[in-house]
Design a protein around this motif. Structure first.
Motif, PDB file in Angstrom:
ATOM      1  N   ARG A  78       0.826  -1.203   0.000  1.00 31.04           N
ATOM      2  CA  ARG A  78       0.000   0.000   0.000  1.00 31.04           C
ATOM      3  C   ARG A  78       0.863   1.257   0.000  1.00 31.04           C
ATOM      4  N   LYS A  79       1.915   1.218   0.793  1.00 30.24           N
ATOM      5  CA  LYS A  79       2.803   2.385   0.846  1.00 30.24           C
ATOM      6  C   LYS A  79       3.465   2.613  -0.506  1.00 30.24           C
ATOM      7  N   ALA A  80       3.853   1.515  -1.156  1.00 29.86           N
ATOM      8  CA  ALA A  80       4.468   1.643  -2.479  1.00 29.86           C
ATOM      9  C   ALA A  80       3.472   2.215  -3.483  1.00 29.86           C
ATOM     10  N   SER A  81       2.217   1.776  -3.397  1.00 28.36           N
ATOM     11  CA  SER A  81       1.188   2.294  -4.300  1.00 28.36           C
ATOM     12  C   SER A  81       0.937   3.775  -4.048  1.00 28.36           C
ATOM     13  N   GLU A  82       0.895   4.149  -2.768  1.00 29.63           N
ATOM     14  CA  GLU A  82       0.697   5.557  -2.428  1.00 29.63           C
ATOM     15  C   GLU A  82       1.865   6.407  -2.909  1.00 29.63           C
ATOM     16  N   LEU A  83       3.084   5.852  -2.751  1.00 33.32           N
ATOM     17  CA  LEU A  83       4.271   6.574  -3.210  1.00 33.32           C
ATOM     18  C   LEU A  83       4.242   6.768  -4.713  1.00 33.32           C
ATOM     19  N   LEU A  84       3.852   5.717  -5.440  1.00 27.34           N
ATOM     20  CA  LEU A  84       3.767   5.812  -6.892  1.00 27.34           C
ATOM     21  C   LEU A  84       2.745   6.860  -7.309  1.00 27.34           C
ATOM     22  N   GLU A  85       1.585   6.847  -6.657  1.00 29.53           N
ATOM     23  CA  GLU A  85       0.544   7.804  -6.998  1.00 29.53           C
ATOM     24  C   GLU A  85       0.999   9.233  -6.690  1.00 29.53           C
ATOM     25  N   THR A  86       1.639   9.404  -5.532  1.00 27.11           N
ATOM     26  CA  THR A  86       2.135  10.727  -5.162  1.00 27.11           C
ATOM     27  C   THR A  86       3.204  11.199  -6.145  1.00 27.11           C
ATOM     28  N   TYR A  87       4.081  10.275  -6.563  1.00 24.01           N
ATOM     29  CA  TYR A  87       5.133  10.611  -7.524  1.00 24.01           C
ATOM     30  C   TYR A  87       4.523  11.042  -8.853  1.00 24.01           C
ATOM     31  N   ARG A  88       3.525  10.283  -9.316  1.00 21.18           N
ATOM     32  CA  ARG A  88       2.903  10.602 -10.598  1.00 21.18           C
ATOM     33  C   ARG A  88       2.209  11.961 -10.573  1.00 21.18           C
ATOM     34  N   GLU A  89       1.728  12.346  -9.406  1.00 15.52           N
ATOM     35  CA  GLU A  89       1.047  13.639  -9.272  1.00 15.52           C
ATOM     36  C   GLU A  89       2.013  14.778  -8.964  1.00 15.52           C
ATOM     37  N   GLY A  90       3.313  14.478  -8.922  1.00 18.07           N
ATOM     38  CA  GLY A  90       4.296  15.515  -8.640  1.00 18.07           C
ATOM     39  C   GLY A  90       4.424  15.863  -7.181  1.00 18.07           C
TER      40      GLY A  90
END
Length: 316
Positions: A78-90
């Protein structure tokens, strides 16, 4: 015996949610698929994962121990998914930005702080340089963006330039300077006062020399040199010395008794302060988000500076 990590994650979700249907929904899987996984896992391990006949489901001690390992993996996923989403959103990442010293310290760092107030997981690495050094750093991929004044971007330079502010430099002094209290100060009176030297090899130093040459003075009367922006401002406030600063910086320091601009035009080439990046370079979403923030911040500042300039009668 090797256990499929995905099976442990499904077990953890069922234990956490208290039921197979709820656990499957938590993972976005179907209930039959998760039931088959748990049944297969019990047969393979040769041990019960849940107490038979209990509703809601109650894990056995062995099932709970396995679920704890699965929970660790589920949390990490979940943390990895959240990190990916946050990264994609800048919202996370690193931005490497270079700029000229006085302008960066006087204006850009405040905008960086405002950006990080809303994007706390983005790290900004700042460095100093003038156009030539910054261009080299951009091409060598040592920085992602540069914010600096330029006279003219050479054709075929491989860089993209976005103007942020007109590149006006001004004669700066203390708000209590004798020339400010005169109704009509004459530009020749600038020669009556000592100067604080801008950074060597900077456009500010070049403009100081151009100004004094236009007044027939070959060399500036330098009293102080080598200071940072804050030390130059502190020095000006305590003396009748003059210096050359970007008008945007003087504008930013206008409150709190900072520095003031004398109403004299400084002769310099047509110049603009802008955002530089390598043409066609692939940048992270954080860099793009930061660049938009800087563009919007300078757009808001630009009309305030223009209004301020229009109130000043700039002499020849």
């Amino acid at each position: 015996m090797k256990i499929d990590e995905r099976h442990l994650v499904q077990l953890a979700a069922v234990v956490q949610a208290g039921g197979v249907t709820e656990g499957a929904a938590l993972l976005g899987l179907s209930q039959p698929a998760v039931s088959r996984t748990l049944s297969m896992l019990e047969k393979r391990l040769g041990a019960a994962l849940f107490v038979p006949g209990r509703r809601p489901l109650q894990p056995t001690p062995f099932g709970r121990a396995l679920a704890a390992h699965g929970q660790t993996m589920l949390t990490a996923s979940r943390k990895a998914s959240e990190l990916l989403e946050t990264y994609r959103e800048g919202g996370s990442g690193v931005v490497r930005v270079g700029g000229t010293q006085f302008f960066t310290d006087g204006l850009v760092t405040q905008m960086v702080a405002a950006f990080q107030n809303t994007h706390p997981d983005v790290r900004v690495d700042q460095s100093y340089g003038y156009f030539g050094d910054l261009r080299t750093a951009l091409v060598a991929d040592r920085i992602d963006l540069a914010i600096c004044p330029i006279d003219l971007l050479d054709e075929g330079s491989g860089l993209v330039f976005e103007e942020l502010l007109p590149g006006r430099n001004v004669v700066a002094c203390a708000p209590t300077h004798p020339l400010l209290v005169k109704r009509r100060p004459q530009v020749g009176e600038l020669l009556d006062y000592p100067w604080v030297a801008p950074p060597p090899n900077s456009p500010l130093m070049a403009d100081l020399r151009s100004l004094l040459l236009s007044l027939g003075e070959m060399e500036p009367k330098i009293r102080y040199s080598g200071g940072s922006l804050i030390s130059v401002v502190n020095y000006l406030q305590a003396t009748d010395a003059l210096t050359i600063l970007p008008h945007g910086v003087v504008f930013g320091l206008r409150h709190g008794g900072g520095v003031a601009a004398l109403p004299f035009k400084v002769p310099h080439p047509e110049r603009a302060l802008g955002l530089l990046r390598v043409k066609g370079a692939s940048t992270s979403p954080a860099v793009d988000t930061f660049a938009r923030h800087m563009t919007e911040s300078f757009a808001a500042l630009r009309h305030l500076i223009k209004r301020h300039e229009d109130r000043v009668v700039w002499g020849a």
